[in-house]
Structure formats: structure tokens, C-alpha cells
Design a protein around this motif. Structure first.
Motif, PDB file in Angstrom:
ATOM      1  N   ALA A 251       0.842  -1.208   0.000  1.00 18.59           N
ATOM      2  CA  ALA A 251       0.000   0.000   0.000  1.00 18.59           C
ATOM      3  C   ALA A 251       0.872   1.250   0.000  1.00 18.59           C
ATOM      4  O   ALA A 251       0.612   2.211  -0.742  1.00 18.59           O
ATOM      5  CB  ALA A 251      -0.921  -0.014   1.224  1.00 18.59           C
ATOM      6  N   GLY A 252       1.926   1.236   0.821  1.00 18.82           N
ATOM      7  CA  GLY A 252       2.838   2.390   0.864  1.00 18.82           C
ATOM      8  C   GLY A 252       3.540   2.606  -0.466  1.00 18.82           C
ATOM      9  O   GLY A 252       3.642   3.734  -0.952  1.00 18.82           O
ATOM     10  N   ASP A 253       3.995   1.506  -1.086  1.00 18.30           N
ATOM     11  CA  ASP A 253       4.661   1.610  -2.394  1.00 18.30           C
ATOM     12  C   ASP A 253       3.719   2.221  -3.430  1.00 18.30           C
ATOM     13  O   ASP A 253       4.097   3.123  -4.176  1.00 18.30           O
ATOM     14  CB  ASP A 253       5.096   0.221  -2.893  1.00 18.30           C
ATOM     15  CG  ASP A 253       6.271  -0.338  -2.094  1.00 18.30           C
ATOM     16  OD1 ASP A 253       6.915   0.437  -1.356  1.00 18.30           O
ATOM     17  OD2 ASP A 253       6.527  -1.545  -2.209  1.00 18.30           O
ATOM     18  N   LEU A 254       2.495   1.717  -3.476  1.00 18.69           N
ATOM     19  CA  LEU A 254       1.545   2.186  -4.491  1.00 18.69           C
ATOM     20  C   LEU A 254       1.138   3.639  -4.232  1.00 18.69           C
ATOM     21  O   LEU A 254       1.004   4.436  -5.169  1.00 18.69           O
ATOM     22  CB  LEU A 254       0.315   1.268  -4.546  1.00 18.69           C
ATOM     23  CG  LEU A 254       0.590  -0.094  -5.194  1.00 18.69           C
ATOM     24  CD1 LEU A 254      -0.595  -1.046  -4.985  1.00 18.69           C
ATOM     25  CD2 LEU A 254       0.864   0.068  -6.700  1.00 18.69           C
TER      26      LEU A 254
ATOM     27  N   VAL B 218     -10.034   1.255   1.264  1.00 17.40           N
ATOM     28  CA  VAL B 218      -8.729   1.918   1.170  1.00 17.40           C
ATOM     29  C   VAL B 218      -8.476   2.832   2.381  1.00 17.40           C
ATOM     30  O   VAL B 218      -7.391   2.769   2.975  1.00 17.40           O
ATOM     31  CB  VAL B 218      -8.606   2.678  -0.172  1.00 17.40           C
ATOM     32  CG1 VAL B 218      -7.406   3.612  -0.146  1.00 17.40           C
ATOM     33  CG2 VAL B 218      -8.479   1.687  -1.331  1.00 17.40           C
ATOM     34  N   PRO B 219      -9.441   3.675   2.789  1.00 18.63           N
ATOM     35  CA  PRO B 219      -9.156   4.513   3.968  1.00 18.63           C
ATOM     36  C   PRO B 219      -8.821   3.712   5.222  1.00 18.63           C
ATOM     37  O   PRO B 219      -7.950   4.107   5.998  1.00 18.63           O
ATOM     38  CB  PRO B 219     -10.449   5.321   4.132  1.00 18.63           C
ATOM     39  CG  PRO B 219     -10.986   5.420   2.734  1.00 18.63           C
ATOM     40  CD  PRO B 219     -10.697   4.073   2.120  1.00 18.63           C
ATOM     41  N   ASN B 220      -9.490   2.573   5.424  1.00 21.51           N
ATOM     42  CA  ASN B 220      -9.148   1.738   6.588  1.00 21.51           C
ATOM     43  C   ASN B 220      -7.725   1.212   6.492  1.00 21.51           C
ATOM     44  O   ASN B 220      -6.997   1.149   7.489  1.00 21.51           O
ATOM     45  CB  ASN B 220     -10.100   0.538   6.692  1.00 21.51           C
ATOM     46  CG  ASN B 220     -11.451   0.922   7.261  1.00 21.51           C
ATOM     47  OD1 ASN B 220     -11.592   1.988   7.867  1.00 21.51           O
ATOM     48  ND2 ASN B 220     -12.438   0.075   7.043  1.00 21.51           N
ATOM     49  N   LEU B 221      -7.342   0.816   5.287  1.00 20.87           N
ATOM     50  CA  LEU B 221      -5.985   0.289   5.091  1.00 20.87           C
ATOM     51  C   LEU B 221      -4.944   1.399   5.293  1.00 20.87           C
ATOM     52  O   LEU B 221      -3.913   1.179   5.936  1.00 20.87           O
ATOM     53  CB  LEU B 221      -5.890  -0.327   3.689  1.00 20.87           C
ATOM     54  CG  LEU B 221      -4.551  -0.902   3.236  1.00 20.87           C
ATOM     55  CD1 LEU B 221      -3.905  -1.759   4.304  1.00 20.87           C
ATOM     56  CD2 LEU B 221      -4.747  -1.728   1.957  1.00 20.87           C
TER      57      LEU B 221
ATOM     58  N   LEU C  47      -0.813   4.141   8.640  1.00 24.27           N
ATOM     59  CA  LEU C  47      -0.366   5.260   9.483  1.00 24.27           C
ATOM     60  C   LEU C  47      -0.113   4.808  10.920  1.00 24.27           C
ATOM     61  O   LEU C  47       0.836   5.272  11.563  1.00 24.27           O
ATOM     62  CB  LEU C  47      -1.402   6.392   9.455  1.00 24.27           C
ATOM     63  CG  LEU C  47      -1.346   7.279   8.218  1.00 24.27           C
ATOM     64  CD1 LEU C  47      -2.627   8.105   8.078  1.00 24.27           C
ATOM     65  CD2 LEU C  47      -0.139   8.223   8.278  1.00 24.27           C
ATOM     66  N   ALA C  48      -0.959   3.904  11.426  1.00 24.00           N
ATOM     67  CA  ALA C  48      -0.748   3.381  12.784  1.00 24.00           C
ATOM     68  C   ALA C  48       0.588   2.649  12.857  1.00 24.00           C
ATOM     69  O   ALA C  48       1.358   2.798  13.807  1.00 24.00           O
ATOM     70  CB  ALA C  48      -1.907   2.457  13.163  1.00 24.00           C
TER      71      ALA C  48
ATOM     72  N   ASP D 293     -10.998  13.031   2.698  1.00 25.86           N
ATOM     73  CA  ASP D 293     -11.506  11.806   3.321  1.00 25.86           C
ATOM     74  C   ASP D 293     -11.340  11.912   4.835  1.00 25.86           C
ATOM     75  O   ASP D 293     -10.206  11.978   5.333  1.00 25.86           O
ATOM     76  CB  ASP D 293     -10.752  10.580   2.776  1.00 25.86           C
ATOM     77  CG  ASP D 293     -11.273   9.297   3.372  1.00 25.86           C
ATOM     78  OD1 ASP D 293     -12.303   8.800   2.898  1.00 25.86           O
ATOM     79  OD2 ASP D 293     -10.674   8.815   4.355  1.00 25.86           O
ATOM     80  N   THR D 294     -12.436  11.908   5.562  1.00 22.70           N
ATOM     81  CA  THR D 294     -12.373  12.166   7.006  1.00 22.70           C
ATOM     82  C   THR D 294     -11.700  11.024   7.771  1.00 22.70           C
ATOM     83  O   THR D 294     -11.025  11.269   8.768  1.00 22.70           O
ATOM     84  CB  THR D 294     -13.778  12.416   7.608  1.00 22.70           C
ATOM     85  OG1 THR D 294     -14.627  11.324   7.228  1.00 22.70           O
ATOM     86  CG2 THR D 294     -14.369  13.705   7.069  1.00 22.70           C
ATOM     87  N   ARG D 295     -11.880   9.775   7.289  1.00 23.43           N
ATOM     88  CA  ARG D 295     -11.237   8.631   7.950  1.00 23.43           C
ATOM     89  C   ARG D 295      -9.715   8.787   7.897  1.00 23.43           C
ATOM     90  O   ARG D 295      -9.016   8.575   8.881  1.00 23.43           O
ATOM     91  CB  ARG D 295     -11.686   7.345   7.229  1.00 23.43           C
ATOM     92  CG  ARG D 295     -11.050   6.057   7.726  1.00 23.43           C
ATOM     93  CD  ARG D 295     -11.802   5.499   8.911  1.00 23.43           C
ATOM     94  NE  ARG D 295     -11.172   4.285   9.422  1.00 23.43           N
ATOM     95  CZ  ARG D 295     -10.146   4.283  10.286  1.00 23.43           C
ATOM     96  NH1 ARG D 295      -9.656   5.414  10.719  1.00 23.43           N
ATOM     97  NH2 ARG D 295      -9.649   3.136  10.704  1.00 23.43           N
ATOM     98  N   THR D 296      -9.217   9.147   6.717  1.00 26.47           N
ATOM     99  CA  THR D 296      -7.777   9.346   6.544  1.00 26.47           C
ATOM    100  C   THR D 296      -7.302  10.558   7.341  1.00 26.47           C
ATOM    101  O   THR D 296      -6.226  10.527   7.949  1.00 26.47           O
ATOM    102  CB  THR D 296      -7.448   9.517   5.043  1.00 26.47           C
ATOM    103  OG1 THR D 296      -7.968   8.390   4.328  1.00 26.47           O
ATOM    104  CG2 THR D 296      -5.954   9.623   4.800  1.00 26.47           C
TER     105      THR D 296
END
Lengths: 213, 213
Positions: free
Chosen positions: A27-30, A62-65, A70-71, A120-123
């Protein structure tokens, strides 16, 4: 595409942890390569070599991922340096932020996440928590300066740490330039000068003098 | 859908100027409402009540239109306040930035453009130029402080102005909170304190003292 065990159950060092690590890296790479807009759970699963079902079941969106990424970034991030003096500590903090933002992958990753957070509020909430964790890590070096009598009692230690980061992020996001080491050192010096002038105490007058009234 | 005269020819106050004003307003509204991703020239034309052909022929792409919007925003932006003292001038600058970023339409417009600039070089370049224009406008108040002997010769006046904006944008973009007036005042005070300590002179030592070596 088969079920990948129980992806919700955390077994450090086990299969679940390895799957999570692979998916977060992918995910970070993409994100760094193509930004947030085109990010897709199926692409991430493919890149990670993990079944799509696992990724959908464990993260759902995607926002959850990105929030989980970030965690993880907060958890893995570098502990603070203790030099025994406020200038040295804040310079170490500034240089760490500067190196992160000027690193090709990390810099693009942060700008992609910050751009995503604007819509995006989740992000946005996950990003805010990431910075809270980083400030929790570094604020004690400002408190130590207060305890040593270098800064006024009542100094908002967290705000001093934010002041160190602000010009480095500002340069990256509005001028589009990664900060260099001289920017980091100046950011630290500016925060020290403002803190010494009492600007970050809770009560300051219009000239930045603390509690003069 | 018919041709709307010669959209490339500037006739101030005439039809071309009215079309441009309507299209830029529509683009700004849509950016503030729905962000950069979903921005589409056809939607902008519809919202502006202008033929799609005109919009395509004059601007050609969304990034070109956003660049023109930023040029217009720079041109229309508020001239600097002159209070005769550095603190007052920088406070006026900080409060202007703070009011802009905390205004619902303007704040969302800036975050949308900044997010767009992270993944589009045309927009990034236009944004950089917008800030250059704003710094051109405000840097003379720092130069006046140098001329009055309030600040050291060799102070990088433009960097002082950037230092005022940085914490306000940082708060908006990473914490997701619009800055309040107290943030603006503190940003101005911090920039003044750092400038007085010589942090923004070209040569500073590690403690923020100018040209001491």
C-alpha cells in the motif's frame, strides 16, 4: 483468492503479521508511486502477493488500510534523540522530519496521504493521530527544557514541536520543494527563539512576552 | 455550444472578461464543493452558463483553468496592511491568511488546490507562483523593519513571510483544523521573535545568532 487464515487475529511474527507487513508495504509503495486516487484494494493485494479476499475482509476499504498503515508508521517511527539541550533536541527532530520528507518514497507517501486527508475524514483522523503520536514522542524534550529553566513554565510543549515541523511541511506542500538540511536547522532555531521569547506560553501579549499583564 | 466570440482576446469589462469571470467563479465553487478529482471542464461550463466549446478552446484542460484561477486570485488578493511596526504588519498578514483558510469556501478551495498540486506539476507551478506574488506583496514590510534597524541587515525578508504562513497551513493540512485568530497572532509573534534572534539572516550559527562566527 483463498481465505488466508484469520486475518483479524494478531499473531506477532506469524502468518497474520507477515500478511499485514506485506500488504502495508504494498500500500505504501503504491501510494508513493501513483497517489491516493488510483489506489485499489485489489491492486494492493496483487502487489503484496496476498489473496484479495483477505485484504477485503481484513481492511474493507482503502481509507481503513491507509489508517492501519499510518498506525504502523507511528509505531515503527524513530524514537527521539536526547542531546541534553533544547537546540540539539529540536535540531534532531527537524532533521528527522526533513530526511523523511526529502526521501523519495517517504516524501511522496506523506504528500499522497495528506492530499487524501483533505477529502476523506477517515484518513484525516488517522493522519491527525499519527502526528499526535509523534508529538507525544518529542514533546518531553521541550518539557525537559522547561524543567531545566531554559524555557518559561507554561510553555505549550506540543506547540513547540509543531512549530519545528510546520515550515518543512509548508515548503513541501505549497512550494513543492523537499526541505534541505539548512531548512531543518533554521526551523529548529526559529522554534527555539520563539519558545525563549515566550510565544508558546499559554498567555502571551501582542509582543510575544509571556504573562506580562 | 456555439463559439463564444474570441475567448483568447482580452477585452477588460467586455464579453471575454465576463466569460472568464463566470468560468473562474464556477471552477472555484466546484473545487470548493467537490475537490479537484471530479473537476471537469464540461461541468464548469454548465455551472458558468458558458458554452463548453469556449471553455475547451480557451483553457484546454483543468490544470490550465486552475492555473488561471490562481493567477486571478493572486491579482485580486488583498494589498498588505502597513502599521508602521513589524509586529503589526506580520499580525495583519497572519490574520489575513487565517481568515482565508478558515473561510468555508476559500479554505476548501485552497486545500483542494494544494491536494491537486501534489499530483499535477502544472498546478504545482501555478500554486508556487501564487505564493511568490503574495510574498512579493508582503516582504517589503520586513525590509522596512530592517531599514528601521528593528532587524539585522541580511534578513531574508521572504523567508520571514513564509514563516508566518507555515504554522497556519500546517494546522489546516496535517491536523485538519482551520486556524483561529489566536493561532494567527502566535504565528506572527513566533516569526518576529525568530527574525529578531537573527534566524532568518543568511548566515546563522547553530544557536540562531547572526554572523557570530
Amino acid at each position: 483468492m483463498s481465505a488466508e487464515g484469520d486475518p483479524g487475529r494478531v499473531r506477532p511474527g506469524g502468518r497474520t503479521a507477515r500478511v499485514r507487513a506485506a500488504v502495508l508495504t504494498a500500500a505504501g509503495d503504491l501510494l508513493a508511486e501513483q497517489g491516493f486516487d488510483r489506489l485499489d484494494l485489489a491492486d494492493i493485494a496483487r502487489r503484496a502477493g496476498v489473496g484479495k479476499t483477505t485484504v477485503y475482509r481484513r481492511w474493507g476499504s482503502v481509507p481503513n488500510l491507509v489508517a492501519d498503515l499510518l498506525a504502523e508508521m507511528a509505531e515503527q517511527s524513530v524514537p527521539r534523540t536526547e542531546t541534553g539541550a533544547l537546540e540539539g533536541d529540536l535540531q534532531a527532530n527537524a532533521r528527522l522530519v526533513q530526511r523523511t520528507l526529502s526521501d523519495p518514497r517517504q516524501g511522496r507517501l506523506f504528500t499522497a496521504i495528506i492530499a487524501a486527508a483533505t477529502c476523506d475524514t477517515r484518513t484525516a483522523e488517522a493522519l491527525r493521530r499519527f502526528y499526535e503520536v509523534r508529538i507525544d514522542e518529542w514533546a518531553p524534550c521541550v518539557q525537559q527544557a522547561v524543567d531545566r529553566g531554559e524555557l518559561l513554565a507554561g510553555t505549550d510543549c506540543r506547540e513547540v514541536i509543531r512549530a519545528v515541523s510546520a515550515p518543512l511541511y509548508y515548503r513541501l506542500l505549497t512550494v513543492g520543494q523537499a526541505p534541505v538540511e539548512a531548512d531543518a536547522d533554521r526551523a529548529a532555531q526559529a522554534a527555539v527563539a520563539a519558545a525563549r521569547a515566550g510565544v508558546f506560553t499559554t498567555q502571551v501579549d501582542e509582543y510575544g512576552r509571556a504573562d506580562s499583564g
